[in-house]
Design a protein around this motif. Structure first.
Motif, PDB file in Angstrom:
ATOM      1  N   VAL B  22       0.813  -1.209   0.000  1.00 19.77           N
ATOM      2  CA  VAL B  22       0.000   0.000   0.000  1.00 19.77           C
ATOM      3  C   VAL B  22       0.849   1.262   0.000  1.00 19.77           C
ATOM      4  O   VAL B  22       0.567   2.227  -0.714  1.00 19.77           O
ATOM      5  CB  VAL B  22      -0.955  -0.024   1.221  1.00 19.77           C
ATOM      6  N   ALA B 135       0.575   6.303   1.902  1.00 21.09           N
ATOM      7  CA  ALA B 135       0.308   6.981   0.642  1.00 21.09           C
ATOM      8  C   ALA B 135      -0.968   7.799   0.745  1.00 21.09           C
ATOM      9  O   ALA B 135      -1.915   7.375   1.398  1.00 21.09           O
ATOM     10  CB  ALA B 135       0.167   5.961  -0.476  1.00 21.09           C
ATOM     11  N   PRO B 136      -1.007   8.973   0.109  1.00 24.27           N
ATOM     12  CA  PRO B 136      -2.242   9.739   0.096  1.00 24.27           C
ATOM     13  C   PRO B 136      -3.340   8.951  -0.621  1.00 24.27           C
ATOM     14  O   PRO B 136      -3.053   8.144  -1.499  1.00 24.27           O
ATOM     15  CB  PRO B 136      -1.892  11.006  -0.685  1.00 24.27           C
ATOM     16  N   ILE B 137      -4.549   9.239  -0.269  1.00 28.85           N
ATOM     17  CA  ILE B 137      -5.661   8.498  -0.877  1.00 28.85           C
ATOM     18  C   ILE B 137      -6.137   9.258  -2.115  1.00 28.85           C
ATOM     19  O   ILE B 137      -6.527  10.421  -2.020  1.00 28.85           O
ATOM     20  CB  ILE B 137      -6.816   8.346   0.125  1.00 28.85           C
TER      21      ILE B 137
END
Lengths: 821, 282
Positions: B22, B135-137
């Motif tokens: 992820v 991680a940014p969404i």
């Protein structure tokens, strides 16, 4: 045929010309100077008043289509005169506008054109550079202020907070329902939780159906909410960007406002510039980032790829540049431009390209002006032949003049071929006087074949090839030579040298009463004589240097002439210079190779036989004779019929040929010689081979002037000299050519000493008398020629031939009448 | 200026680069390799296949929201297995290539389980775990609690969370008023700074600046004492921002977990890089 040598006759009615008639000297004592250094400069217009007047009118008429075509032979001083007249006029006219291209911020592919008063283009360019330099400091300072940072932070935080709150609410609601939100490799997943961890499948399946349904419903609801939040993300991001943009614009306008306001006031009298500055202001407000990218961008000079944006290939700071394509800052008057390489792009300008990662890219800073831009508001001088030789240049020049504006277009554009990336710069209004130069041939070709030509070039400035030769023009000519000497730092010429050059000018004009206007040829002689004078350590160019220069020029060019003379001398080319021959005469032709003319004797022979009065021109029969030559021969038939065919049929055929001629024969200058050969054959009267003849003749037998008379005489003289001058040799020329005589000194001397002769005749009868020593004879009131005359002998011969034909025909008819059926 | 602490105050014998399917791991991997190369120690790549994801994928009626245009609409075990394999392969290839350029000895292992348990186990084999930031969404600044980073907060080893191309030039040490812990934190920070011996910002939450300065008087030549009003993540982040810090070094376990705030905010959601310095033998 008789071959007996006859003594030199007392030519009836026609005597040799005195040597003084063969060369018109220029008396140095009539020139009132020691050297040309004593003379004032000439303006170069001597003898060209008509052309000068035409140019003056053309330059003054500022109307569409009144462009000028200066027509004249090379070396007649067209360029010099045009240059002087246009520059004189241009000095009194105002300098035209500066022209610049600037970025079109809305459509970078279509750069805008600006016109500014002369000198202000440079100022605007510097103003824009200064503006950008200042903004590179002022804008980062504005954007680094605490005020800006806090306002920007507030916007970012508000956005993050709103998004995070919305997301957190979904997370909260999911948590309340014991549902976990998990990040997966490709998205977000929802699953039921137990003790904070995802419930195993087996545990879930052990739940009651109601419980499972409750969880499923919960997951569906959370999923829907999550989807809603995610969908709102881009919209919220757009709002955030809008707010940031507004903030940036506000800060930028504050930072740039007073600077641009100052510029707008400075250019308040130029609305197009003010309008441009407004677009600059808008663009600066919308594009501040590059000013803030100090480190990296500064190192690249903001022209590297990272600085390129919005589909434009111009570096960010370059986009505010002013591409000053025409700068008249220091020009005292209107421009005069001479383009000696008038390609399409050198005329109308071009858009250059640079290679960037394998692609060719361009922008408004790479627009380069053409000669039309530089001459706009003034004068453009072009060589017509060079323009016509360049693909598309002529058509585009006409199109530009017709449209009254310069539009930069590339060859692919003109061919209608798509190009990957190009600009369409705004057209620039055009007001220019185009002056084409070219020779007469080109001028008349254009006038007859190009329907646009007369409309575009209404003024023809027709330069004379020669000048009248009198005391006034001789003095002007001397002044002109002095000017050339001064202009080219040559030694001055003394009087004798000037007089000799005037004589040479007459020789080049082919006329003792004129001088050539092709000054460049004379200037070449001066340059070469100057070199000789330098070698000899002379301070001025004298007669000997001029004579030597002329001799050296002839020597350099005369290899072929000498070869021909040699072949005649060796008997390979058959030319008799002694003795007599029936039906054979020495004609004279002129060859011109690379500007050098020389005479060449040719044997012409005529044979007769029974026939029906036709003259067979063998040259024409084998298609070696040109139309003018053929015309000349047909005139002979007319002459023969008119003189001898009234009383009897011409029961003969004549064949005529240039012996040992293997190339084309053109012109009618041999027609008098041909007629003499025919008459000799008809009269069975031998012709003196020491006399050559040139001249054309009409149907009445009158001698007519021909060209190249000097070269022709000299050509035969050289052959005779090689064979040995005996005092009987000479050349017959038409009397109307006497005024053209400017013969070589050795020929004149030979004539003076009685070793060579030049006869001037007015008719073929006079020519026959000279050639045969027998009177041609004039017809009396009964139409008969005197006994013993050539014409009488011809009549007798024709009568005999007619009788023979008559008897032959009668015998044939008799035989036909008794023939068995 | 010579450091107050010795290298032995923060010795590293083995660096573990913790990866999963992820997080964005490139920067963390690069940092881990740099540290391993500088300390001349072995690097172990540990790819964690979060069992929670497999549980979710196998759950009847589990819902999935795709965030990338190329993702498949359905998300089942097969899809997850494929993705895991693919990402693990990419990770090992990237790690191998990067380690080779630095001449670092390396190993790689992919292991499935619950992250907390796996990391506790991993902590026994390495004394510095390097984690990627979450991680940014969907490309915008939303952050979700990361099981991996949550687990990082409770491992026995020191942990470094890398969120951007590694830069450790201006660390902020947040420590309890224990000079030994501060000295160890300083040693760790200097390890990452690669020989830069400038004074380092140190803040002791809840202590006035003069009090903290007196407490750490023995180190006064090597630190700049900063005032931190409380031990909340907000206060730490604000102070780090105001100082222009690029690394927050946390020393006290008491700052982690117990408040429940620091672990979540600093490890999962803060923009800063964070180094948790554990005491040896914990």
């Amino acid at each position: 045929m008789s071959t007996a040598i006859v003594p030199r006759p007392a030519t009836p009615g026609v005597g040799p010309l005195p040597h003084a008639a063969l060369y018109r000297r220029c008396d140095p004592s009539g020139l009132s100077f020691v050297t040309t250094a004593d003379l004032e400069s000439a303006d170069g217009t001597v003898g060209q008043e008509r052309a000068v007047d035409a140019i003056g009118m053309g330059l003054g008429l500022r109307r569409k289509g009144y462009n000028i075509f200066a027509v004249g032979s090379p070396g007649t001083g067209k360029k010099t005169i045009i240059d002087r007249l246009t520059r004189e006029r241009a000095r009194s006219e105002p300098a035209p506008a500066d022209r610049a291209y600037v970025n079109n911020f809305v459509d970078p592919d279509k750069p805008r054109a600006l016109a500014l008063p002369p000198g202000r283009g440079t100022i605007l360019r510097q103003d824009m550079r200064t503006l950008v330099d200042e903004l590179r400091t002022a804008l980062p300072a504005a954007f680094e202020s605490d005020d800006y940072r806090s306002r920007r932070q507030a916007i970012d935080n508000l956005f993050k907070q709103q998004q995070q709150e919305a997301f957190s609410k979904v997370e909260e609601r999911a948590k309340e329902r014991d549902i976990g939100i998990l990040r997966t490799p490709v998205g977000l997943g929802l699953a039921p939780l137990r003790n904070g961890e995802v419930m195993p499948k087996e545990d879930f399946e052990k739940l009651s159906e109601d419980e499972q349904k409750r969880i499923q419903d919960g997951m569906n609801e959370v999923h829907a909410e999550l989807e809603l939040v995610m969908q709102q993300g881009p919209k919220a991001e757009g709002e955030r960007r809008d707010k940031l943009r507004e903030l940036n614009e506000e800060v930028t306008r504050f930072a740039i406002g007073f600077r641009l306001e100052g510029l707008k006031q400075r250019y308040a009298d130029l609305p197009t510039v003010v309008d441009y500055l407004q677009t600059v202001e808008r663009d600066l407000a919308e594009n501040t980032e590059p000013f803030l990218m100090q480190g990296e961008a500064n190192q690249e000079g903001m022209t590297g790829p990272s600085a390129r944006r919005r589909g434009s290939h111009v570096g960010h700071f370059d986009r505010y540049q002013v591409n000053l394509i025409v700068d008249h800052a220091d020009r005292p008057g209107a421009p005069v431009v001479e383009e000696d390489h008038p390609t399409l792009q050198n005329l109308i300008g071009r858009v250059e390209y640079r290679s960037e990662y394998g692609s060719l890219v361009t922008d408004f800073t790479m627009i380069k002006p053409g000669a039309l831009h530089e001459a706009n508001g003034g004068y453009l001088v072009l060589d017509a032949r060079r323009v016509l030789l360049q693909p598309f240049a002529w058509e585009e020049l006409k199109r530009t003049l017709r449209a009254g504006e310069v539009q930069i277009r590339s060859v692919p554009d003109l061919l209608g071929m798509a190009s990957a990336m190009t600009l369409q710069p705004e057209a620039i209004p055009l007001s220019v006087k185009v002056i084409l130069t070219g020779d007469h041939h080109l001028y008349y070709l254009l006038a007859s074949l190009d329907p646009d030509f007369r409309e575009m070039f209404k003024i023809a400035a027709d330069f004379n090839d020669d000048l009248p030769r009198d005391a006034t023009t001789e003095r002007s000519f001397a002044q002109l030579l002095g000017s050339i000497a001064r202009g080219e730092s040559l030694r001055p010429l003394d009087r004798d040298a000037v007089a000799r050059l005037i004589e040479q000018g007459a020789r080049l004009a082919g006329d003792a009463e004129k001088m050539t206007a092709q000054v460049e040829v004379i200037a070449d002689l001066m340059r070469e004589a100057d070199h000789l004078a330098e070698t000899a350590g002379r301070e001025a160019i004298g007669l000997s240097e001029i004579n030597q220069a002329i001799e050296l020029q002839i020597r350099r060019a005369s290899r072929l002439r000498e070869r021909l003379q040699e072949e005649i001398h060796r008997g390979t080319i058959l030319i008799d210079t002694k003795g007599v021959r029936v039906g054979q005469v020495n004609g004279l032709s002129v060859l011109q190779l690379a500007g050098f003319m020389f005479g060449r004797p040719s044997r012409i022979s005529a044979r007769i036989r029974l026939g029906k009065g036709e003259v067979v021109d063998i040259e024409r029969e084998v298609e070696l004779g040109g139309p003018i030559h053929s015309k000349g021969v047909m005139i002979l038939a007319g002459f023969l019929g008119g003189r001898f065919g009234r009383e009897r049929p011409l029961a003969l055929s004549v064949s005529l040929v240039f012996e040992q001629s293997y190339g084309g024969v053109e012109g009618d200058s041999a027609s008098m010689g041909e007629l003499c050969a025919i008459l000799s054959a008809m009269a069975d009267q031998p012709i003196r081979q020491g006399i050559a003849i040139t001249g054309s003749v009409n149907q009445n037998g009158d001698a007519q002037a021909i060209g190249g008379v000097n070269e022709k005489i000299e050509g035969f003289f050289d052959v005779c000299r090689d064979a040995g001058l005996d005092g009987h040799q000479g050349v017959i020329i038409p009397a109307s050519n006497v005024k053209h005589l400017m013969l070589r000194a050795d020929v004149v001397k030979a004539v003076e000493e009685g070793r060579f002769n030049v006869f001037a005749v007015s008719s073929v009868d006079q020519a026959m008398a000279v050639l045969t020593g027998v009177e041609a004879g004039a017809s009396d009131e009964t139409g008969h020629f005197p006994n013993g005359s050539i014409n009488r002998r011809i009549e007798t011969q024709l009568d005999a031939m007619a009788d023979r034909v008559r008897r032959f025909n009668a015998r044939e008819q008799a035989e036909a009448g008794h023939a068995p059926r | 200026m010579l450091p107050a602490e010795a290298d032995t105050d923060f010795a590293i014998a083995r660096v573990v680069a913790v990866l999963d399917a992820v997080c964005q791991a490139t920067d963390a991997m690069t940092a881990a390799i740099d540290i391993a190369a500088r300390c001349n120690v072995e690097l172990a790549g540990l790819f964690i296949e979060d069992d929670s994801l497999f549980r979710m994928a196998s759950m009847p009626g589990a819902r999935h929201l795709t965030l990338t245009p190329t993702a498949r609409a359905s998300f089942g075990i097969d899809t997850l297995e494929t993705e895991m394999r693919s990402r693990a392969n990419l990770a090992v290839a990237a790690l191998g290539a990067a380690a080779a350029t630095k001449g670092v000895h390396w190993s790689f292992r992919s292991i499935r389980g619950m992250p907390g348990a796996l990391l506790r186990q991993a902590a026994r084999s390495g004394d510095l775990l390097v984690f990627p930031g979450a991680a940014p969404i969907g490309g915008w600044p939303l952050r979700l609690h990361s099981p991996l980073l949550r687990a990082a907060g409770v491992t026995a080893s020191s942990a470094l969370i890398v969120r951007r191309p590694a830069s450790f030039s201006r660390p902020l040490v947040v420590a309890s008023a224990d000079p030994d812990r501060v000295r160890r934190a300083l040693a760790a920070a200097r390890r990452l700074r690669a020989g830069d011996h400038d004074a380092i910002d140190v803040a002791v939450p809840g202590l006035a600046r003069d009090v903290a300065a007196r407490t750490l008087a023995g180190l006064k030549d090597f630190i700049r004492v900063r005032e931190l009003r409380d031990a909340t993540s907000r206060s730490v982040i604000d102070l780090a921002k105001s100082l222009g810090s690029d690394l927050i070094v946390l020393t006290s376990e008491s700052l982690l977990g117990e408040e429940g705030d620091l672990s979540d905010e600093l490890l999962s959601k803060a923009d800063h890089q964070v180094l948790l310095v554990r005491q040896p033998g914990r």
